[in-house]
Design a protein around this motif. Structure first.
Motif, PDB file in Angstrom:
ATOM      1  N   ARG A   1       0.700  -1.102  -0.027  1.00  0.00           N
ATOM      2  CA  ARG A   1      -0.167   0.168  -0.169  1.00  0.00           C
ATOM      3  C   ARG A   1       0.783   1.278  -0.148  1.00  0.00           C
ATOM      4  NH1 ARG A   1      -5.703  -0.942   2.346  1.00  0.00           N
ATOM      5  NH2 ARG A   1      -5.955  -3.228   2.246  1.00  0.00           N
ATOM      6  N   ALA A   2       0.298   2.421  -0.561  1.00  0.00           N
ATOM      7  CA  ALA A   2       0.998   3.640  -0.467  1.00  0.00           C
ATOM      8  C   ALA A   2       1.067   3.993   0.855  1.00  0.00           C
ATOM      9  CB  ALA A   2       0.336   4.712  -1.374  1.00  0.00           C
ATOM     10  N   ILE A   3       2.267   4.736   1.381  1.00  0.00           N
ATOM     11  CA  ILE A   3       2.414   5.130   2.631  1.00  0.00           C
ATOM     12  C   ILE A   3       2.218   6.683   2.555  1.00  0.00           C
ATOM     13  CG2 ILE A   3       4.091   5.582   4.474  1.00  0.00           C
ATOM     14  CD1 ILE A   3       5.285   2.884   3.709  1.00  0.00           C
ATOM     15  N   LEU A   4       1.550   7.287   3.514  1.00  0.00           N
ATOM     16  CA  LEU A   4       1.116   8.807   3.450  1.00  0.00           C
ATOM     17  C   LEU A   4       2.323   9.578   4.004  1.00  0.00           C
ATOM     18  CD1 LEU A   4      -2.615   8.857   4.914  1.00  0.00           C
ATOM     19  CD2 LEU A   4      -1.948   8.843   2.762  1.00  0.00           C
ATOM     20  N   ILE A   5       2.750  10.618   3.264  1.00  0.00           N
ATOM     21  CA  ILE A   5       4.010  11.371   3.958  1.00  0.00           C
ATOM     22  C   ILE A   5       3.208  12.750   4.408  1.00  0.00           C
ATOM     23  CG2 ILE A   5       5.878  12.725   3.020  1.00  0.00           C
ATOM     24  CD1 ILE A   5       6.169   9.818   2.361  1.00  0.00           C
ATOM     25  N   HIS A   6       4.099  12.745   5.807  1.00  0.00           N
ATOM     26  CA  HIS A   6       3.549  14.206   6.362  1.00  0.00           C
ATOM     27  C   HIS A   6       4.053  15.531   5.615  1.00  0.00           C
ATOM     28  CE1 HIS A   6       3.811  16.990   9.804  1.00  0.00           C
ATOM     29  NE2 HIS A   6       5.074  17.176   9.307  1.00  0.00           N
ATOM     30  N   PRO A   7       3.174  16.276   5.509  1.00  0.00           N
ATOM     31  CA  PRO A   7       2.023  16.715   6.307  1.00  0.00           C
ATOM     32  C   PRO A   7       0.935  16.119   5.530  1.00  0.00           C
ATOM     33  CG  PRO A   7       2.645  18.801   5.346  1.00  0.00           C
ATOM     34  CD  PRO A   7       3.624  17.540   5.062  1.00  0.00           C
TER      35      PRO A   7
ATOM     36  N   LEU B   1      11.493  22.831  10.464  1.00  0.00           N
ATOM     37  CA  LEU B   1      12.218  22.338   9.233  1.00  0.00           C
ATOM     38  C   LEU B   1      11.983  20.954   8.808  1.00  0.00           C
ATOM     39  CD1 LEU B   1      15.098  23.327   8.181  1.00  0.00           C
ATOM     40  CD2 LEU B   1      16.311  21.900  10.025  1.00  0.00           C
ATOM     41  N   ILE B   2      11.734  20.015   9.528  1.00  0.00           N
ATOM     42  CA  ILE B   2      11.177  18.737   8.848  1.00  0.00           C
ATOM     43  C   ILE B   2      10.086  18.853   8.164  1.00  0.00           C
ATOM     44  CG2 ILE B   2      10.771  16.369   9.538  1.00  0.00           C
ATOM     45  CD1 ILE B   2      12.690  16.395  11.826  1.00  0.00           C
ATOM     46  N   THR B   3       9.237  19.606   8.663  1.00  0.00           N
ATOM     47  CA  THR B   3       7.819  19.635   7.779  1.00  0.00           C
ATOM     48  C   THR B   3       8.015  20.117   6.643  1.00  0.00           C
ATOM     49  OG1 THR B   3       6.561  19.672  10.050  1.00  0.00           O
ATOM     50  CG2 THR B   3       5.413  20.485   8.070  1.00  0.00           C
ATOM     51  N   ARG B   4       8.850  21.257   6.585  1.00  0.00           N
ATOM     52  CA  ARG B   4       9.102  22.059   5.200  1.00  0.00           C
ATOM     53  C   ARG B   4       9.698  21.079   4.332  1.00  0.00           C
ATOM     54  NH1 ARG B   4       9.929  26.585   8.617  1.00  0.00           N
ATOM     55  NH2 ARG B   4      12.220  26.258   8.384  1.00  0.00           N
ATOM     56  N   LYS B   5      10.902  20.100   4.635  1.00  0.00           N
ATOM     57  CA  LYS B   5      11.576  19.272   3.844  1.00  0.00           C
ATOM     58  C   LYS B   5      10.320  18.190   3.408  1.00  0.00           C
ATOM     59  CE  LYS B   5      16.118  19.090   5.962  1.00  0.00           C
ATOM     60  NZ  LYS B   5      16.957  18.766   7.000  1.00  0.00           N
ATOM     61  N   MET B   6       9.408  17.854   4.066  1.00  0.00           N
ATOM     62  CA  MET B   6       8.453  16.959   3.717  1.00  0.00           C
ATOM     63  C   MET B   6       7.564  17.525   2.671  1.00  0.00           C
ATOM     64  SD  MET B   6       9.263  13.981   5.075  1.00  0.00           S
ATOM     65  CE  MET B   6      10.851  14.562   4.875  1.00  0.00           C
ATOM     66  N   VAL B   7       7.251  18.906   2.770  1.00  0.00           N
ATOM     67  CA  VAL B   7       6.489  19.506   1.826  1.00  0.00           C
ATOM     68  C   VAL B   7       7.046  19.575   0.443  1.00  0.00           C
ATOM     69  CG1 VAL B   7       5.489  21.782   1.227  1.00  0.00           C
ATOM     70  CG2 VAL B   7       4.924  21.011   3.533  1.00  0.00           C
ATOM     71  N   LYS B   8       8.482  19.835   0.635  1.00  0.00           N
ATOM     72  CA  LYS B   8       9.294  19.755  -0.548  1.00  0.00           C
ATOM     73  C   LYS B   8       9.419  18.606  -1.261  1.00  0.00           C
ATOM     74  CE  LYS B   8      13.727  21.069  -2.176  1.00  0.00           C
ATOM     75  NZ  LYS B   8      15.265  21.298  -1.765  1.00  0.00           N
ATOM     76  N   LEU B   9       9.439  17.522  -0.523  1.00  0.00           N
ATOM     77  CA  LEU B   9       9.439  16.213  -1.005  1.00  0.00           C
ATOM     78  C   LEU B   9       8.292  15.645  -1.618  1.00  0.00           C
ATOM     79  CD1 LEU B   9      11.078  13.383  -1.142  1.00  0.00           C
ATOM     80  CD2 LEU B   9       9.831  12.827   1.182  1.00  0.00           C
TER      81      LEU B   9
ATOM     82  N   CYS C   1      10.619   7.643  10.681  1.00  0.00           N
ATOM     83  CA  CYS C   1       9.368   7.257  10.199  1.00  0.00           C
ATOM     84  C   CYS C   1       8.989   7.045   9.003  1.00  0.00           C
ATOM     85  CB  CYS C   1       8.541   8.345  10.797  1.00  0.00           C
ATOM     86  SG  CYS C   1       6.508   8.029  10.645  1.00  0.00           S
ATOM     87  N   LEU C   2       8.148   5.950   8.503  1.00  0.00           N
ATOM     88  CA  LEU C   2       7.961   5.705   7.044  1.00  0.00           C
ATOM     89  C   LEU C   2       7.355   6.842   6.649  1.00  0.00           C
ATOM     90  CD1 LEU C   2       7.436   2.028   7.068  1.00  0.00           C
ATOM     91  CD2 LEU C   2       9.523   3.116   6.310  1.00  0.00           C
ATOM     92  N   SER C   3       6.491   7.808   7.173  1.00  0.00           N
ATOM     93  CA  SER C   3       5.927   8.839   6.727  1.00  0.00           C
ATOM     94  C   SER C   3       6.519  10.051   6.928  1.00  0.00           C
ATOM     95  CB  SER C   3       4.464   9.066   7.709  1.00  0.00           C
ATOM     96  OG  SER C   3       3.455   7.784   7.421  1.00  0.00           O
TER      97      SER C   3
ATOM     98  N   PRO D   1      -3.290   4.260  10.062  1.00  0.00           N
ATOM     99  CA  PRO D   1      -3.235   5.688   9.676  1.00  0.00           C
ATOM    100  C   PRO D   1      -2.115   6.090   8.600  1.00  0.00           C
ATOM    101  CG  PRO D   1      -2.617   5.961  11.710  1.00  0.00           C
ATOM    102  CD  PRO D   1      -3.099   4.417  11.636  1.00  0.00           C
ATOM    103  N   GLN D   2      -1.103   5.493   8.660  1.00  0.00           N
ATOM    104  CA  GLN D   2      -0.040   5.658   7.466  1.00  0.00           C
ATOM    105  C   GLN D   2      -0.123   5.202   6.091  1.00  0.00           C
ATOM    106  OE1 GLN D   2       3.206   4.184  10.426  1.00  0.00           O
ATOM    107  NE2 GLN D   2       4.271   5.646   9.274  1.00  0.00           N
ATOM    108  N   VAL D   3      -1.393   4.282   6.312  1.00  0.00           N
ATOM    109  CA  VAL D   3      -1.947   3.790   4.872  1.00  0.00           C
ATOM    110  C   VAL D   3      -3.182   4.439   4.637  1.00  0.00           C
ATOM    111  CG1 VAL D   3      -0.304   1.897   4.589  1.00  0.00           C
ATOM    112  CG2 VAL D   3      -2.284   1.539   5.875  1.00  0.00           C
ATOM    113  N   GLY D   4      -3.605   5.159   5.332  1.00  0.00           N
ATOM    114  CA  GLY D   4      -4.877   5.815   5.231  1.00  0.00           C
ATOM    115  C   GLY D   4      -6.179   5.501   5.822  1.00  0.00           C
ATOM    116  N   VAL D   5      -5.910   4.473   6.789  1.00  0.00           N
ATOM    117  CA  VAL D   5      -6.947   3.875   7.447  1.00  0.00           C
ATOM    118  C   VAL D   5      -7.218   4.323   8.850  1.00  0.00           C
ATOM    119  CG1 VAL D   5      -8.062   1.543   7.941  1.00  0.00           C
ATOM    120  CG2 VAL D   5      -6.973   1.738   5.756  1.00  0.00           C
ATOM    121  N   LEU D   6      -7.950   4.734   9.322  1.00  0.00           N
ATOM    122  CA  LEU D   6      -8.021   5.568  10.593  1.00  0.00           C
ATOM    123  C   LEU D   6      -8.766   4.357  11.532  1.00  0.00           C
ATOM    124  CD1 LEU D   6      -9.047   9.010   9.520  1.00  0.00           C
ATOM    125  CD2 LEU D   6      -6.794   8.160  10.183  1.00  0.00           C
ATOM    126  N   GLU D   7      -8.141   3.282  11.720  1.00  0.00           N
ATOM    127  CA  GLU D   7      -8.513   2.433  12.678  1.00  0.00           C
ATOM    128  C   GLU D   7      -7.499   2.128  13.937  1.00  0.00           C
ATOM    129  OE1 GLU D   7     -11.591  -0.540  12.051  1.00  0.00           O
ATOM    130  OE2 GLU D   7     -11.548  -0.214   9.988  1.00  0.00           O
TER     131      GLU D   7
END
Length: 172
Positions: free
Chosen positions: A3-9, A157-165, A94-96, A49-55
């Motif tokens: 499954r696809a892993i969600l990336i923060h944010p 700083l990490i969040t900005r890097k993830m937005v760029k990614l 974290c994989l996300s 939740p990392q694969v989009g399932v909120l359980e």
């Protein structure tokens, strides 16, 4: 099936997950998919939740050695029921939040209660890397990421890097 892993944010990573009411074939299949996804990543833990399932479902396997047999754990509705006063500091990732790592302090040992894939209640005390991993994954079920333990500037700083990614990946 991987499954696809969600990336923060991603807002789904910050949501409180619902308890699992009935462990059916669909949730067991999700657990199997999550293990395949985790091993492929490669990682040692993955939360629904990392694969989009909120359980409230996590999978983990902290066996690292080539000579040791894997120990995949599937936990429905896991919760920490006791934790040690002593703490450990581990460099978490974290994989996300790919390729970002930071030291996080957590209880050294935790006792966790969960339902296994057959709905049977399990309890185990985890130490070391297992304790860190299970706490990290349970945090995901409560909408908390390891970067939430960091100082605001480092987290931003990490969040900005993830937005760029995410922007770079969207262009591909």
């Amino acid at each position: 099936m991987k499954r696809a892993i969600l990336i923060h944010p991603d807002p789904r990573l910050k949501k409180l997950c619902d308890p699992v009411a009935d462990i059916g074939d669909d949730l067991r299949k999700l657990a199997d998919d999550m293990l395949e996804t985790m091993y492929d990543a490669p990682g040692i833990g993955l939360a629904a939740p990392q694969v989009g399932v909120l359980e409230r479902l996590i999978v983990l396997d902290c066996v690292k050695g080539e000579t040791e047999a894997p120990r995949p754990l599937v936990m429905f509705n896991p919760r920490v029921i006791a934790s040690s006063d002593e703490t450990n500091v581990y460099e978490e990732g974290c994989l996300s939040i790919p390729d970002q790592y930071a030291d996080v302090e957590r209880p050294r040992e935790v006792e966790v209660e969960w339902l296994d894939r057959n709905g049977a209640l399990q309890t185990e005390t985890f130490g070391g890397l297992w304790a860190t991993c299970v706490q990290h994954e349970i945090d995901h079920l409560d909408g908390k990421l390891f970067i939430d333990y960091l100082k605001p500037l480092k987290r931003q700083l990490i969040t900005r890097k993830m937005v760029k990614l995410k922007k770079e990946r969207a262009r591909i």
